[in-house]
Design an enzyme around this catalytic site. Sequence first.
Site, mmCIF file in Angstrom:
data_model
loop_
_atom_site.group_PDB
_atom_site.id
_atom_site.type_symbol
_atom_site.label_atom_id
_atom_site.label_comp_id
_atom_site.label_asym_id
_atom_site.label_seq_id
_atom_site.Cartn_x
_atom_site.Cartn_y
_atom_site.Cartn_z
ATOM 1 N N HIS A 221 32.812 -45.907 93.058
ATOM 2 C CA HIS A 221 31.648 -45.098 93.427
ATOM 3 C C HIS A 221 31.395 -43.909 92.500
ATOM 4 O O HIS A 221 30.349 -43.279 92.588
ATOM 5 C CB HIS A 221 31.799 -44.585 94.869
ATOM 6 C CG HIS A 221 32.756 -43.446 94.985
ATOM 7 N ND1 HIS A 221 34.123 -43.604 94.848
ATOM 8 C CD2 HIS A 221 32.537 -42.132 95.201
ATOM 9 C CE1 HIS A 221 34.704 -42.431 94.984
ATOM 10 N NE2 HIS A 221 33.771 -41.521 95.188
ATOM 11 N N HIS B 84 28.213 -39.637 90.714
ATOM 12 C CA HIS B 84 28.823 -39.929 92.018
ATOM 13 C C HIS B 84 27.808 -40.671 92.883
ATOM 14 O O HIS B 84 26.910 -40.057 93.463
ATOM 15 C CB HIS B 84 29.243 -38.618 92.682
ATOM 16 C CG HIS B 84 30.060 -38.794 93.907
ATOM 17 N ND1 HIS B 84 29.523 -39.182 95.113
ATOM 18 C CD2 HIS B 84 31.382 -38.625 94.118
ATOM 19 C CE1 HIS B 84 30.486 -39.239 96.023
ATOM 20 N NE2 HIS B 84 31.620 -38.906 95.438
#
Length: 161
Positions: free
Chosen positions: A70, A85
């Site tokens: 992620h 992110h």
Amino acid sequence: MFGRKKKNAAPSYLDLISPLSGKIIPLEEVEDEAFSSKAMGEGFAVLPDLGKVTAPFDGNIAHIMEKSKHAILIEHTSGAQVLIHVGMNTVALKGEGFKAHVRSGDKVKKGQLLLEFDMETISRAGYSILTPVVVPAGQECIRSVEPLEGEAILRIHYLSE
């Protein structure tokens, strides 16, 4: 002076373009206080319209979250690093809906596909797809970060040698 020409100095800044297509959102509007308070660093967020992250500049992958996929930390040749992110709390998905195309240590070119993510999978699981793009605080090689308008969103002024 004395008829000698100065060599063209390399720029001491990096213009950061968005690594995702979509709507640019001020970092202050991100629901996670670590990002919105800018405790993590200066940056912006993107509400993506495609589940793809591309390299915003030539550099190398300093780190990718191997299991969850992620988050990616990419490093420019100046030493300046940028964190991408994807989503909020998406680490909890443990990689479901994410496909990495790079590994830590890989060299990358501007525009190269780094990561794909399934926006529906993330949303169905109850997580936001809003993606912060941050210049992490505390980097000794960075003098300042200034917001820009247009394709380049931030100018990262780094200390040149």
